[in-house]
Design an enzyme around this catalytic site. Sequence first.
Site, PDB file in Angstrom:
ATOM      1  N   TRP A 181     -49.739  18.160  -1.281  1.00 46.03           N
ATOM      2  CA  TRP A 181     -50.165  16.803  -0.920  1.00 46.03           C
ATOM      3  C   TRP A 181     -50.335  16.778   0.600  1.00 46.03           C
ATOM      4  CZ3 TRP A 181     -47.129  13.014   1.882  1.00 46.03           C
ATOM      5  CH2 TRP A 181     -47.896  11.869   2.180  1.00 46.03           C
ATOM      6  N   GLU A 222     -52.880  17.251  -4.873  1.00 45.02           N
ATOM      7  CA  GLU A 222     -52.626  15.832  -5.157  1.00 45.02           C
ATOM      8  C   GLU A 222     -53.499  14.902  -4.321  1.00 45.02           C
ATOM      9  OE1 GLU A 222     -48.615  14.615  -4.233  1.00 45.02           O
ATOM     10  OE2 GLU A 222     -48.843  12.649  -5.158  1.00 45.02           O
ATOM     11  N   LYS A 224     -54.995  11.003  -3.120  1.00 49.87           N
ATOM     12  CA  LYS A 224     -54.438   9.676  -2.825  1.00 49.87           C
ATOM     13  C   LYS A 224     -55.565   8.773  -2.359  1.00 49.87           C
ATOM     14  CE  LYS A 224     -50.505   7.581  -0.425  1.00 49.87           C
ATOM     15  NZ  LYS A 224     -49.240   7.833   0.270  1.00 49.87           N
ATOM     16  N   ASP A 255     -50.832  11.219  -9.266  1.00 37.30           N
ATOM     17  CA  ASP A 255     -49.693  10.365  -8.933  1.00 37.30           C
ATOM     18  C   ASP A 255     -50.028   8.946  -9.378  1.00 37.30           C
ATOM     19  OD1 ASP A 255     -48.101   8.463  -7.355  1.00 37.30           O
ATOM     20  OD2 ASP A 255     -47.351  10.216  -6.273  1.00 37.30           O
ATOM     21  N   HIS A 258     -51.299   6.372  -6.787  1.00 34.29           N
ATOM     22  CA  HIS A 258     -52.328   6.768  -5.832  1.00 34.29           C
ATOM     23  C   HIS A 258     -53.739   6.297  -6.142  1.00 34.29           C
ATOM     24  CE1 HIS A 258     -49.973  10.188  -3.667  1.00 34.29           C
ATOM     25  NE2 HIS A 258     -49.328   9.052  -3.709  1.00 34.29           N
ATOM     26  N   HIS A 282     -47.210  13.063 -11.015  1.00 32.89           N
ATOM     27  CA  HIS A 282     -46.179  12.440 -10.201  1.00 32.89           C
ATOM     28  C   HIS A 282     -45.971  11.067 -10.802  1.00 32.89           C
ATOM     29  CE1 HIS A 282     -45.857  14.765  -6.155  1.00 32.89           C
ATOM     30  NE2 HIS A 282     -45.467  15.457  -7.204  1.00 32.89           N
ATOM     31  N   ASP A 290     -47.384  -0.208  -2.051  1.00 26.73           N
ATOM     32  CA  ASP A 290     -46.434   0.901  -2.116  1.00 26.73           C
ATOM     33  C   ASP A 290     -46.682   1.721  -3.364  1.00 26.73           C
ATOM     34  OD1 ASP A 290     -44.185   2.541  -1.486  1.00 26.73           O
ATOM     35  OD2 ASP A 290     -43.118   1.533  -3.098  1.00 26.73           O
ATOM     36  N   ASP A 292     -44.554   4.112  -4.482  1.00 24.33           N
ATOM     37  CA  ASP A 292     -43.373   4.878  -4.881  1.00 24.33           C
ATOM     38  C   ASP A 292     -42.158   4.061  -5.297  1.00 24.33           C
ATOM     39  OD1 ASP A 292     -44.414   7.633  -4.160  1.00 24.33           O
ATOM     40  OD2 ASP A 292     -44.671   6.600  -2.259  1.00 24.33           O
ATOM     41  N   ASP A 322     -41.787  11.001  -8.791  1.00 31.02           N
ATOM     42  CA  ASP A 322     -42.007  10.788  -7.365  1.00 31.02           C
ATOM     43  C   ASP A 322     -41.839   9.322  -7.000  1.00 31.02           C
ATOM     44  OD1 ASP A 322     -42.686  10.961  -4.714  1.00 31.02           O
ATOM     45  OD2 ASP A 322     -44.826  11.283  -5.042  1.00 31.02           O
TER      46      ASP A 322
HETATM   47  C1  RNT Z   1     -47.104  10.624  -1.154  1.00 25.58           C
HETATM   48  C2  RNT Z   1     -47.221  11.601  -2.267  1.00 25.58           C
HETATM   49  C3  RNT Z   1     -46.312  12.794  -2.205  1.00 25.58           C
HETATM   50  C4  RNT Z   1     -44.938  12.493  -1.663  1.00 25.58           C
HETATM   51  C5  RNT Z   1     -43.951  13.617  -1.789  1.00 25.58           C
HETATM   52  C6  RNT Z   1     -42.805  13.433  -0.862  1.00 25.58           C
HETATM   53  O1  RNT Z   1     -47.811   9.479  -1.357  1.00 25.58           O
HETATM   54  O2  RNT Z   1     -47.052  10.935  -3.483  1.00 25.58           O
HETATM   55  O3  RNT Z   1     -46.245  13.395  -3.443  1.00 25.58           O
HETATM   56  O4  RNT Z   1     -44.375  11.359  -2.245  1.00 25.58           O
HETATM   57  O5  RNT Z   1     -44.576  14.803  -1.663  1.00 25.58           O
HETATM   58 ZN    ZN Z   2     -46.845  12.022  -5.260  1.00 24.63          ZN
END
Ligand code: RNT
Ligand code: ZN
Length: 414
Positions: A181, A222, A224, A255, A258, A282, A290, A292, A322
């Site tokens: 990432w 990955e 985003k 993810d 994302h 993820h 946000d 996460d 994640d």
């Molecule tokens: C960040 C990504 C990534 C991180 C980790 C720490 O937006 O999701 O995967 O969260 O690698």
């Molecule tokens: Zn991630």
Amino acid sequence: MASVFGNAKKIYADLGVDVEAAFARLDKIPVSLHCWQGDDVAGFENTGVLDGGLAVTGDYPGRARNADELRADIEKTLSFLPGKKRLNLHAIYAETDGKAVKRNEIEPKHFARWVDWAKEHDLGLDFNPSYFSHPMMKDGLTLSSPDAGVRKFWVEHGIACRAIAESFGKKLRNCCITNFWVPDGFKDTPFDRLAPRERLADSLDKIFAVDCDARYNRDAVECKLFGIGAESCTVGSHEFYMGYAMKNRKLLCLDAGHFHPTEVISDKLSSVLMYLDEVLLHVSRGVRWDSDHVVTLNEELRAIAQEIVRHNYDKRVHIGLDYFDASINRVMAWTIGARNMYKALLMALTEPATVIKNAEKSGDKGSRLAWMEESKTLPFDAIWEEYCLRCNVPGTGWINEAKAYEKTVLSKRK
Ligand code: RNT
Ligand code: ZN
């Protein structure tokens, strides 16, 4: 007298669901626990910065301050999780015995303790190069920087990380998945979106040009949509990495946080897996800006699990977690999200699939929706409790155990 589980099992059996087969299948689906929930993505370099668009909010006491504390907290968390587990490490969790080791010079020996510990706990390891929280990120860019020196440093970091990952796979006889990432992006509208993307692709090509045994390590990339400080353009966008993964036979990492807020990754699996062999997830929960938040047992989590189960993607979708929350007890945050992942899988494994499929096949959409809805309130809790029991982990009792750990261990950390 019939047990609660016995009764529940019968209710499921009447709908054509074999609960024992569901347990046996779940036993074989690993979930990779992310190490970074335990210390707010700090790692052990003591830089005191967190950037790359990552933001951890909250100051709940008890953050793990070193590797031993982090491992102790992970052990506690693992003791609350039924089913098969892996651990996912980031490069910033290298143990260098107080010596500053440059990120492009880290080696397998800096992870020796993690490997020994993983062996002891029968865990496979996954890995991530860390393209953030470092002065060599210039102007928000690493692998896509216009500065050749910056790119070279981060290419070397990627190469070093894959060698470490390969050593994990070899030593544990268990293939490591390494996820790239790269937060590179622009706060404001760039004139040229192409050149940075060309540089990112070129840097990745250089990293992946180094031989790595696919039995021991496989790579994921990955994407985003945007990050804090990179609102206007992210170099590694979805289209960028989807193309890159397909062209170069890499895993695509999806993810859940994302994408646009109404866009879901569950719907992407059946498309992407027509053209790619494997995907990394993820599992996360996006809330407004946000990406996460702690994973809850919501519609999308259930849909992700359903897609895996319905299409038999058990071996092709690698499940990683994640999320990070520093505003609540971190062991609890970890556990809540991870237990939800296993719960969602078990729910998907015990859905009355045949009944629903037959309704769909015969064009009876009313019955399809009716069974999808009715199945939400089947006596799942009895099934879940039994699975936990068989895996030797607590049911809801884990909450008191986590609070006790907070009292005796976490609250003592100042
Ligand atoms: C960040 C990504 C990534 C991180 C980790 C720490 O937006 O999701 O995967 O969260 O690698
Ligand atoms: Zn991630």
